[in-house]
Design an enzyme around this catalytic site. Structure first.
Site, PDB file in Angstrom:
ATOM      1  CE  LYS A  60      31.970  -9.525  17.559  1.00  0.00           C
ATOM      2  NZ  LYS A  60      33.476  -9.548  17.851  1.00  0.00           N
TER       3      LYS A  60
ATOM      4  CG  PHE B  55      39.857 -12.028  10.634  1.00  0.00           C
ATOM      5  CD1 PHE B  55      39.778 -13.226  10.730  1.00  0.00           C
ATOM      6  CD2 PHE B  55      40.216 -11.356   9.569  1.00  0.00           C
ATOM      7  CE1 PHE B  55      40.403 -13.929   9.477  1.00  0.00           C
ATOM      8  CE2 PHE B  55      40.574 -11.867   8.359  1.00  0.00           C
ATOM      9  CZ  PHE B  55      40.580 -13.161   8.389  1.00  0.00           C
ATOM     10  CG  ASP B  56      35.586 -12.259  17.794  1.00  0.00           C
ATOM     11  OD1 ASP B  56      36.003 -11.327  18.290  1.00  0.00           O
ATOM     12  OD2 ASP B  56      34.811 -12.758  18.207  1.00  0.00           O
ATOM     13  CG  LEU B  57      41.652 -11.130  19.652  1.00  0.00           C
ATOM     14  CD1 LEU B  57      42.920 -11.143  18.722  1.00  0.00           C
ATOM     15  CD2 LEU B  57      42.173 -10.214  20.610  1.00  0.00           C
TER      16      LEU B  57
ATOM     17  CB  THR C 223      38.101 -15.659  15.284  1.00  0.00           C
ATOM     18  OG1 THR C 223      36.742 -15.692  15.526  1.00  0.00           O
ATOM     19  CG2 THR C 223      38.497 -15.467  13.645  1.00  0.00           C
TER      20      THR C 223
END
Length: 169
Positions: free
Chosen positions: A142, A8-10, A13
């Protein structure tokens, strides 16, 4: 194929961090003598590395950009970090964890800030690994962060093939 790992991204998201980020960018710009009243004009700073964004969007030199990053962090670490909310529907984390999935956080946000946000919103209990960028400007892209997530998962689970298998898919 049944996937065991879910990343997951923060920002955008799990959490809506726009207010804290844009107000902190506004604060940093003011320190550089740049006035920006409309926070919507600063949403372009959400996501990419801040130093690069200050250069790209406001024409700063590298040195000026890092000064702006320091000013940004000055406000963000105590105030902006809490101008955040959890996005509706994050019950999915509990469901995935209960289903035996291993959840990991991969965010470009500096890791100390990401960990603080996870703790503040009681989300850290869902993640086996949480990885972000370094405050010194390294590991800021990323792909580097995702690679570090899998390095940490490998260390925890002793699976030397995981990084190559997942990143090559």
């Amino acid at each position: 194929m049944n996937k065991k790992y879910i990343l997951f991204d923060l920002d955008g998201t799990l959490t809506d961090t726009a207010e804290g980020i844009t107000k902190s960018v506004q604060y940093a710009l003011e320190a550089q003598g740049i006035k920006e009243e409309n926070l919507d004009n600063l949403t372009c700073y959400i996501g990419p590395p801040l130093d690069e964004s200050f250069q790209k969007f406001h024409g700063m030199t590298k040195e000026q950009a890092w000064e702006a990053v320091e000013k940004y962090r000055e406000r963000y670490k105590d105030t902006g970090i809490y101008e955040t909310s959890v996005i509706d529907g994050m019950i999915v984390l509990e469901t995935l964890k209960a289903a035996g999935k291993t959840l990991a956080l991969a965010t470009c946000k500096p890791e100390p800030f990401a960990l603080k946000i996870l703790e503040h919103f009681n989300l850290s209990k869902y993640f086996t690994v949480a990885c972000g960028s370094n405050l010194d400007g390294t590991r800021k892209y990323k792909n580097e962060i995702i690679e570090e997530v899998f390095t940490r998962l490998n260390r925890l689970e002793g699976n030397g093939e995981l990084t190559e298998a997942v990143l090559d898919e």
